[in-house]
Design an enzyme around this catalytic site. Structure first.
Site, mmCIF file in Angstrom:
data_model
loop_
_atom_site.group_PDB
_atom_site.id
_atom_site.type_symbol
_atom_site.label_atom_id
_atom_site.label_comp_id
_atom_site.label_asym_id
_atom_site.label_seq_id
_atom_site.Cartn_x
_atom_site.Cartn_y
_atom_site.Cartn_z
ATOM 1 C CB SER A 223 -116.549 29.066 89.751
ATOM 2 O OG SER A 223 -116.653 29.900 88.611
ATOM 3 C CE1 TYR A 236 -113.346 25.688 87.137
ATOM 4 C CE2 TYR A 236 -114.843 27.512 86.661
ATOM 5 C CZ TYR A 236 -113.910 26.924 87.473
ATOM 6 O OH TYR A 236 -113.514 27.545 88.634
#
Length: 412
Positions: A223, A236
């Site tokens: 990501s 995250y």
């Protein structure tokens, strides 16, 4: 002799023009009483030389540009893809999202697919069984459980026999929750790290011998949050940052073994929990119940609610078409020369360009405008700001009264 040199025609023309010009100059020098015709020929020759000296750089520049375009076209023209038949691929996290879509596509292309799922009786697993060929194998795996990962390795070996594993697609990942770091529970940080980093690490280490045997491909879905500081995604993003460094290190270590390592960085897509409204409501309630009262008072419940609503709004605008990421997975598996990093989806390349080359103030503002556009300040700061504003207004009023009183005083 010139045929042996095999030079282009325009070079011959250049040489002849220069030789003719020099010859005419020598004739003029040896005949002082030159005729007007000779003078005219000399002028014409000088003119040709001057024009040639002017145009030669332009011609050479055009030739160089043409050569550069040909070389670039040859370098960027993708070579023919490798065949998929006879190649085995294991994909983690196939209950939904990228994993499920990739498993279906790779099965249709002729890969022997091993798809791991959390729930073998769930809707995602049943859909794969209905839509895919008999060569697809479902494996029940929670990647945070080393025993289950080891059992998946044994099952895969039994199915492959003496054949190695061509591709390992590390897709399984999770965003447990979101929010400011101070408002995030430690369980959120640990949950992200357990799945996104330690789980992927466990799977990769277990299946590396099979990858080395086939000199295959290691592909990881990561990501942009692992490289850039998205607001409210610290837990995250930290897990993805650890994953990115791990994969980049593996790229160097596995190169001698002939294993190609690629990282895929998608833009915003509707996958997994991102569009599960009930899941985020449950996480929100659990957060409010777990926060210390003093901390919740400082930030304000309305501040936490706004963060949740902004995330929901961002998730609703995510792209439901997962094909750009699936196409990239296929490319990384079948390209003779796969890239180390792929940007999958619109805007990702621009995001990295701004983060890399623009000043921090610009990249920081870009991320704030791109993701969670918060309007509320924490409650304590709002109170402080209101107190400061009230104090400022009172001071202004006092100053005005003082000036009015001074005007009433008699002049001496």
């Amino acid at each position: 002799m010139m045929e042996d040199l095999n030079l282009p025609f325009w070079i011959y023309l250049c040489i002849i023009t220069v030789l003719v010009g020099g010859l005419l100059k020598k004739i003029l020098a040896s005949h002082v009483s030159a005729t007007p015709t000779l003078v005219a020929w000399l002028g014409a020759t000088v003119l040709v030389e001057r024009l040639w000296s002017f145009w030669l750089p332009a011609v050479l520049l055009l030739a160089l540009l043409g050569l550069a375009c040909c070389l670039y076209s040859a370098a960027t023209t993708p070579p023919s893809a490798l065949p998929a038949q006879g190649k085995a691929v294991l994909i983690t996290g196939c209950d939904s999202g990228f994993g499920k879509a990739a498993a279906k596509r790779l099965d249709a292309l002729g890969f022997e697919v091993f798809a791991t799922v959390l729930d073998p009786t769930g809707e995602g697993a049943r859909e794969l069984q209905r839509s895919c060929s008999a060569s697809l194998t479902l494996l029940q795996v929670d990647i945070t459980q080393p025993q289950q990962v080891q059992q998946a390795l044994l099952d895969t070996k039994a199915r492959l026999g003496h054949k190695g594993l061509w591709g390992l697609v590390n897709n399984a990942g999770v965003c447990v929750n979101f929010g400011d770091v101070e408002l995030s529970l430690m369980s959120t940080f640990r949950g992200c790290m357990e799945v996104n980093f330690f789980g992927t690490l466990t799977v990769t280490k277990c299946f590396l011998p099979l990858l080395r045997q086939a000199k295959g491909r290691l592909i990881t879905i990561s990501s942009p949050a692992g490289d850039q500081p998205f607001p409210c995604l610290a837990a995250y993003g930290a897990s993805k940052a650890a994953l990115n460094l791990f994969i980049n290190t593996l790229r160097h270590e596995l190169e001698p073994w002939g294993i190609q390592v690629s990282t895929i960085l998608p833009s915003s897509y509707k996958t997994g929990h991102s569009s599960n409204h009930g899941y985020w409501e449950q996480q929100h309630k659990q957060l409010l119940q777990s926060l210390p009262p003093a901390l919740l008072e400082d930030y304000g419940e309305d501040y936490v609610v706004e963060t949740k609503e902004l995330f929901h709004s961002y998730a609703r605008q995510a792209n439901p078409d997962l094909s750009p990421v699936v196409d990239t997975i296929v490319q990384a598996l079948l390209s003779p020369q796969p890239q180390a990093r792929y940007f999958a989806g619109p805007g990702v390349g621009l995001m990295y360009f701004i983060n890399t080359y623009c000043p921090f103030s610009i990249s920081n503002r870009f991320l704030q405008k791109l993701f969670v556009k918060k309007k509320l300040m924490p409650r304590a700061l709002r109170k402080q700001s209101g107190f400061d504003l009230s104090l400022h207004n009172n001071n202004n009023n006092n100053n005005n009264i003082t000036k009015e009183d001074q005007q009433k005083l008699p002049h001496m």
